[in-house]
Write a protein that holds these residues in place. Structure first.
Motif, PDB file in Angstrom:
ATOM      1  N   GLU A   1       1.285  -7.972   1.350  1.00  0.00           N
ATOM      2  CA  GLU A   1      -0.021  -7.324   1.177  1.00  0.00           C
ATOM      3  C   GLU A   1      -0.013  -6.592  -0.146  1.00  0.00           C
ATOM      4  O   GLU A   1       0.685  -5.589  -0.326  1.00  0.00           O
TER       5      GLU A   1
ATOM      6  N   ASP B   1      -0.737   1.750   6.464  1.00  0.00           N
ATOM      7  CA  ASP B   1      -0.838   0.319   6.708  1.00  0.00           C
ATOM      8  C   ASP B   1       0.425  -0.198   7.379  1.00  0.00           C
ATOM      9  O   ASP B   1       0.368  -0.988   8.316  1.00  0.00           O
TER      10      ASP B   1
ATOM     11  N   ASP C   1       0.850  -1.189   0.000  1.00  0.00           N
ATOM     12  CA  ASP C   1       0.000   0.000   0.000  1.00  0.00           C
ATOM     13  C   ASP C   1       0.878   1.229   0.000  1.00  0.00           C
ATOM     14  O   ASP C   1       1.466   1.591   1.001  1.00  0.00           O
TER      15      ASP C   1
HETATM   16 MG   LIG Z   1      -4.260  -2.415   3.662  1.00  0.00          MG
END
Ligand SMILES: [Mg+2]
Ligand SMILES: Nc1nc2c(ncn2[C@@H]2O[C@H](COP(=O)(O)OP(=O)(O)OP(=O)(O)O)[C@@H](O)[C@H]2O)c(=O)[nH]1
Ligand SMILES: [Zn+2]
Ligand SMILES: [Zn+2]
Ligand SMILES: [Zn+2]
Lengths: 245, 155
Positions: free
Chosen positions: A122, A73, A67
């Motif tokens: 992620e 994050d 991100d």
């Molecule tokens: Mg996130």
């Protein structure tokens, strides 16, 4: 006289080669790499916060965080005490294998990846293309929140087809929504009958035990697969093997 | 617009192919792709971004031709081949079974490349064009460096 090469090459061959290179390192480090994908806001970071906290006593973990619009994050996850490396994506709508390789270089400045059991990636919040760009992961995990409606697996089938595991998130909100979680699950299985599906709430913690059991099974199977294919696992030996790869 | 990233990756893949011919540099006429319907790629958008992206590269003047490949699945109950329909939740019309075995539609393939070597195209040019071709190969080298893969994290 025109020549023609019959190739049958993957259009994304360059990414594929980099992904295989990454995976060779993951295997040499004996860690399980998970690629976590979903639409924006489906709850990837919230799931990670809870899973990292719950699993910290079981495994050594780190996160590569895709991100990039904010550092938010990464900060949320660092608060749990797990190393987080933000990956620079520019404006890309997905992570690719070269970006993850760059993240690994940064990670190695902070720790020895051979000490890790699990590496989380992620991905950028996007239901479309992350599924086409492998980063070297062993397993793909897709998230779908109940607030997104039950038609998403049919509208964006590729990611749900490619996922090894689908997490239906925010199930604490079900009482307030006109959706049936059974329909969501059925639609996932329409495009991917083999997907393992778990229902989670990062607020109440519902479902996390079953999801973590799945992780444990993946960790066990990958570790034994690695042990078979790499009987000798000194980091130096594997690094030498990868030079010029 | 993920076709932009797809195109970048396609150019890297073509670059890998080009290096197999080194030191010779193929002049590419047509790149034939197969793009499955069950992928995230829009053929029109890909053609458009390709044309824009190659203008200043060694692939300038080349054309992208895309053969769309339909989604086909096999019903694992009765073995019939069918075309999954999103309106019917991709299930088999014969047995209403979920889409289990995909036969085609996931392709993202460079099927073939039409190309020539400058020597073969025009031998006279090579005989007189030594300097030009050196300039050319220098700019190719720069380009190769510009899009070189990420350095190995343990190198
Ligand atoms: Mg996130
Ligand atoms: N009610 C409820 N809200 C949740 C749950 N999980 C996440 N949320 C909320 O959903 C919003 C987005 O969650 P994130 O974890 O940031 O989602 P994400 O997928 O990481 O988002 P991006 O990284 O921006 O794509 C936040 O406001 C969370 O608090 C849940 O289980 N229940
Ligand atoms: Zn993308
Ligand atoms: Zn049938
Ligand atoms: Zn390497």
């Amino acid at each position: 006289m025109p020549l023609e090469d019959s190739l049958g090459l993957n259009l994304l061959a360059a990414n594929q080669h980099q992904a295989e290179h990454n995976r060779a390192h993951f295997d040499a480090w004996n860690l399980l790499c998970l690629n976590v994908m979903s639409s924006p806001g489906a709850g990837k970071t919230a799931m990670l916060e809870r899973s990292l906290a719950d699993l910290a006593s079981r495994w050594q973990m780190a996160v590569l965080e895709g991100d990039m619009t904010t550092q938010l994050d990464a900060e949320r996850l660092e608060a749990v005490g797990v190393p987080v490396v933000p990956i620079t994506t520019g404006r890309a709508c997905h992570l690719d294998a070269a970006m993850v390789s760059g993240g690994l270089t940064l990670l190695r400045q902070r720790l020895d990846p051979a000490d890790l059991d699990l590496l989380w990636v992620e991905n950028v919040g996007n239901l479309v293309c992350p599924a086409e760009f492998e980063v070297g992961e062993h397993r793909k995990v897709a998230l779908l929140s109940v607030t997104e409606g039950d038609d998403k697996p049919l509208k964006y089938p590729v990611m749900f087809r490619e996922a090894d595991c689908v997490l239906i998130t925010k199930v604490d909100l079900l009482p307030y929504l006109p959706v049936e979680v059974e329909r969501i699950e059925a639609h996932i299985h329409q495009v991917n009958p083999r997907a393992e599906v778990f229902q989670l709430s990062a607020i109440s913690g519902v479902g996390f035990a079953a999801w973590h059991d799945w992780l444990q099974r993946q960790r066990d199977t990958t570790a034994s697969a690695i042990a078979v294919s790499h009987p000798v696992r000194s980091d130096q030996a594997s690094a030498a093997a990868l030079v010029g790869a | 617009m993920h076709e932009v990233d797809m195109t970048k990756c396609l150019l890297l893949s073509l670059q890998e192919w080009k290096l197999q011919h080194a030191p010779r540099i193929p002049v590419v006429k047509v790149v034939h792709l197969q793009v499955g319907d069950f992928t995230c790629v829009e053929p029109d958008a890909l053609r458009f971004t390709y044309a824009a992206a190659v203008q200043t590269t060694w692939l300038a003047g080349s054309e992208l031709r895309i053969e769309p490949i339909p989604l086909q699945a096999r019903c694992v109950v009765c073995q019939a081949t069918y075309t999954p329909n999103p309106q019917q939740a991709y299930q088999s019309p014969c047995c209403n079974h979920p889409m289990e075995e995909i036969l085609s539609g996931r392709e993202l393939k460079i099927r073939s490349i039409d190309y020539v070597f400058p020597e073969a195209a025009d031998p006279a040019q090579v005989a007189s064009g030594g300097e030009a071709s050196q300039r050319l190969s220098a700019s190719h080298r720069q380009q190769a460096e510009a899009i070189a893969p990420e350095p190995c994290p343990v190198a």
